[in-house]
Design an enzyme around this catalytic site. Structure first.
Site, PDB file in Angstrom:
ATOM      1  CG  ASP A   7      -1.811   1.205   1.320  1.00 53.99           C
ATOM      2  OD1 ASP A   7      -2.251   1.700   0.270  1.00 53.99           O
ATOM      3  OD2 ASP A   7      -2.074   1.653   2.451  1.00 53.99           O
ATOM      4  CD  GLU A  69      -4.787   2.118  -3.145  1.00 52.69           C
ATOM      5  OE1 GLU A  69      -4.869   3.368  -3.087  1.00 52.69           O
ATOM      6  OE2 GLU A  69      -5.107   1.359  -2.229  1.00 52.69           O
ATOM      7  CG  HIS A 142      -1.143   2.588   6.154  1.00 55.57           C
ATOM      8  ND1 HIS A 142      -1.567   3.399   5.126  1.00 55.57           N
ATOM      9  CD2 HIS A 142      -1.108   3.380   7.254  1.00 55.57           C
ATOM     10  CE1 HIS A 142      -1.772   4.616   5.578  1.00 55.57           C
ATOM     11  NE2 HIS A 142      -1.506   4.626   6.874  1.00 55.57           N
TER      12      HIS A 142
END
Length: 165
Positions: A7, A69, A142
């Protein structure tokens, strides 16, 4: 097959490692955590810290795939640029260690893990706990997001291109 989920961020990078046991179609949690930097550090020092910490994780677990991501269009450029810097480090490390890269839109990750593209952070944390058979949900959103990226890649979800057009 091992998947490193990431992340991306500059202040905090969540990471998680899962293993796919293909003959049993199982996902096994190996580890997860958060790499933190301080806003008082110079940008170059923050990026080096992220590089060094992620390199250590990669060397320890030897993942085959890096799932992350995607950085999609954001209205707030001042918040997108620091993430782009960190993501550059992440993608460079994937190339250095010859890992396949899979990038997913945030709503694609939520959809794959929870069944709802508009799921909350708590929903993602709880589903990560269930899918990986953890005793407790990751206490960092996270790290939970990073594990969700890895799970999304394990499911074979179509990813977005990292080619600049």
């Amino acid at each position: 097959m091992r998947i490193l989920g990431v992340d991306p961020g500059l202040k905090n990078i969540g990471w998680g490692i899962i293993e796919v046991i293909s003959h049993q179609r199982l996902l096994r949690h190996l580890d997860h955590g958060v790499i933190e930097t301080s806003s008082t550090w110079k940008l170059a020092d923050r990026l080096k810290h992220l590089h060094d910490e992620l390199s250590t994780i990669i060397m320890e677990y030897n993942p085959d795939i890096l799932a992350n991501e995607a950085l999609l269009f954001q209205k707030n450029v001042s918040s997108a640029l620091p993430v782009a810097h960190a993501r550059g480090v992440i993608l460079c490390l994937s190339a250095m260690h010859q890992m396949e890269v899979k990038s997913f839109a945030p709503n694609t990750i939520k959809q794959a893990v929870t069944g709802n593209g508009n799921a909350t952070k708590l929903d993602v944390q709880q589903m990560v706990k269930i899918l990986l058979k953890l005793h407790t949900a990751p206490n960092s959103d996270h790290a939970a997001d990073a594990l969700a990226c890895a799970i999304t890649a394990a499911y074979g979800t179509p990813c977005v291109s990292d080619k600049l057009t």
